[in-house]
Design an enzyme around this catalytic site. Structure first.
Site, PDB file in Angstrom:
ATOM      1  N   ASN A   1       0.873  -1.168   0.000  1.00 50.95           N
ATOM      2  CA  ASN A   1       0.000   0.000   0.000  1.00 50.95           C
ATOM      3  C   ASN A   1       0.912   1.220   0.000  1.00 50.95           C
ATOM      4  O   ASN A   1       1.571   1.500   1.000  1.00 50.95           O
ATOM      5  CB  ASN A   1      -0.905   0.000   1.243  1.00 50.95           C
ATOM      6  CG  ASN A   1      -1.789   1.223   1.314  1.00 50.95           C
ATOM      7  OD1 ASN A   1      -1.652   2.168   0.558  1.00 50.95           O
ATOM      8  ND2 ASN A   1      -2.713   1.201   2.260  1.00 50.95           N
TER       9      ASN A   1
ATOM     10  N   ARG B   1       6.090   1.241   2.567  1.00 53.69           N
ATOM     11  CA  ARG B   1       7.124   1.903   1.755  1.00 53.69           C
ATOM     12  C   ARG B   1       8.518   1.530   2.239  1.00 53.69           C
ATOM     13  O   ARG B   1       9.418   1.294   1.441  1.00 53.69           O
ATOM     14  CB  ARG B   1       6.931   3.422   1.765  1.00 53.69           C
ATOM     15  CG  ARG B   1       5.708   3.893   1.002  1.00 53.69           C
ATOM     16  CD  ARG B   1       5.684   5.413   0.809  1.00 53.69           C
ATOM     17  NE  ARG B   1       5.859   6.167   2.033  1.00 53.69           N
ATOM     18  CZ  ARG B   1       4.880   6.586   2.826  1.00 53.69           C
ATOM     19  NH1 ARG B   1       3.627   6.319   2.522  1.00 53.69           N
ATOM     20  NH2 ARG B   1       5.147   7.290   3.924  1.00 53.69           N
TER      21      ARG B   1
ATOM     22  N   ARG C   1       0.472   4.225   0.418  1.00 55.64           N
ATOM     23  CA  ARG C   1       0.167   5.268   1.398  1.00 55.64           C
ATOM     24  C   ARG C   1       0.650   4.903   2.803  1.00 55.64           C
ATOM     25  O   ARG C   1       0.593   5.719   3.707  1.00 55.64           O
ATOM     26  CB  ARG C   1      -1.334   5.539   1.418  1.00 55.64           C
ATOM     27  CG  ARG C   1      -1.828   6.077   0.065  1.00 55.64           C
ATOM     28  CD  ARG C   1      -3.268   6.444   0.094  1.00 55.64           C
ATOM     29  NE  ARG C   1      -3.450   7.611   0.966  1.00 55.64           N
ATOM     30  CZ  ARG C   1      -4.619   7.998   1.435  1.00 55.64           C
ATOM     31  NH1 ARG C   1      -5.708   7.338   1.140  1.00 55.64           N
ATOM     32  NH2 ARG C   1      -4.705   9.058   2.215  1.00 55.64           N
ATOM     33  N   CYS C   2       1.139   3.681   2.972  1.00 53.58           N
ATOM     34  CA  CYS C   2       1.562   3.194   4.291  1.00 53.58           C
ATOM     35  C   CYS C   2       3.076   3.322   4.438  1.00 53.58           C
ATOM     36  O   CYS C   2       3.840   2.809   3.616  1.00 53.58           O
ATOM     37  CB  CYS C   2       1.139   1.739   4.452  1.00 53.58           C
ATOM     38  SG  CYS C   2       1.802   0.926   5.902  1.00 53.58           S
ATOM     39  N   ARG C   3       3.512   4.000   5.496  1.00 49.99           N
ATOM     40  CA  ARG C   3       4.948   4.215   5.715  1.00 49.99           C
ATOM     41  C   ARG C   3       5.689   2.892   5.885  1.00 49.99           C
ATOM     42  O   ARG C   3       6.760   2.693   5.302  1.00 49.99           O
ATOM     43  CB  ARG C   3       5.156   5.110   6.936  1.00 49.99           C
ATOM     44  CG  ARG C   3       6.621   5.440   7.201  1.00 49.99           C
ATOM     45  CD  ARG C   3       6.795   6.410   8.346  1.00 49.99           C
ATOM     46  NE  ARG C   3       6.190   5.984   9.587  1.00 49.99           N
ATOM     47  CZ  ARG C   3       6.806   5.217  10.503  1.00 49.99           C
ATOM     48  NH1 ARG C   3       8.032   4.810  10.301  1.00 49.99           N
ATOM     49  NH2 ARG C   3       6.189   4.881  11.610  1.00 49.99           N
TER      50      ARG C   3
END
Length: 113
Positions: A7, A14, A9-11
């Site tokens: 995802n 990433r 948008r997920c730190r």
């Protein structure tokens, strides 16, 4: 080939993707919110993760709290819920061959790489 259920948008997702990229191994990114896994694919992932379905659910998500919390759900019902609402799937998941690791924290993935 390594697969990462990601995802953007997920730190944590990433960070895990950066670890996979830096490993130099070939990999495939699966943006599971755009292409949700089927209940069968989730079941196969759970076998590789050696987890039960309720261990892969993000129980803090609003959809879980409003529609599923407190209900006595079967494994199959939980898999169907995660397939229908992929936001419920804990992330990231990294798969390499017969094994998979949940990248929370991202350092968990080092053993797989």
């Amino acid at each position: 080939m390594i697969q990462i259920y990601h995802n953007p948008r997920c730190r944590k997702s990433r960070e895990t993707l950066a670890m996979v990229e830096s490993s130099g191994q070939p990999f495939e990114v699966i943006e599971y919110l755009k292409t949700p896994p089927t209940p069968g694919e989730l079941k196969a992932l759970l076998q590789k993760l050696e987890l039960e379905a309720n261990q892969l659910v993000r129980k803090g998500e609003t959809i879980w709290k409003t529609q599923f919390k407190g209900k006595d759900l079967t494994e199959s019902e939980i898999l169907s819920a995660m397939a229908q609402y992929p936001k419920l799937i804990e992330r990231p998941i990294v798969v390499k061959g017969p094994r998979a690791i949940l990248g929370r924290p991202p350092e968990n993935v080092r053993d797989l790489l």
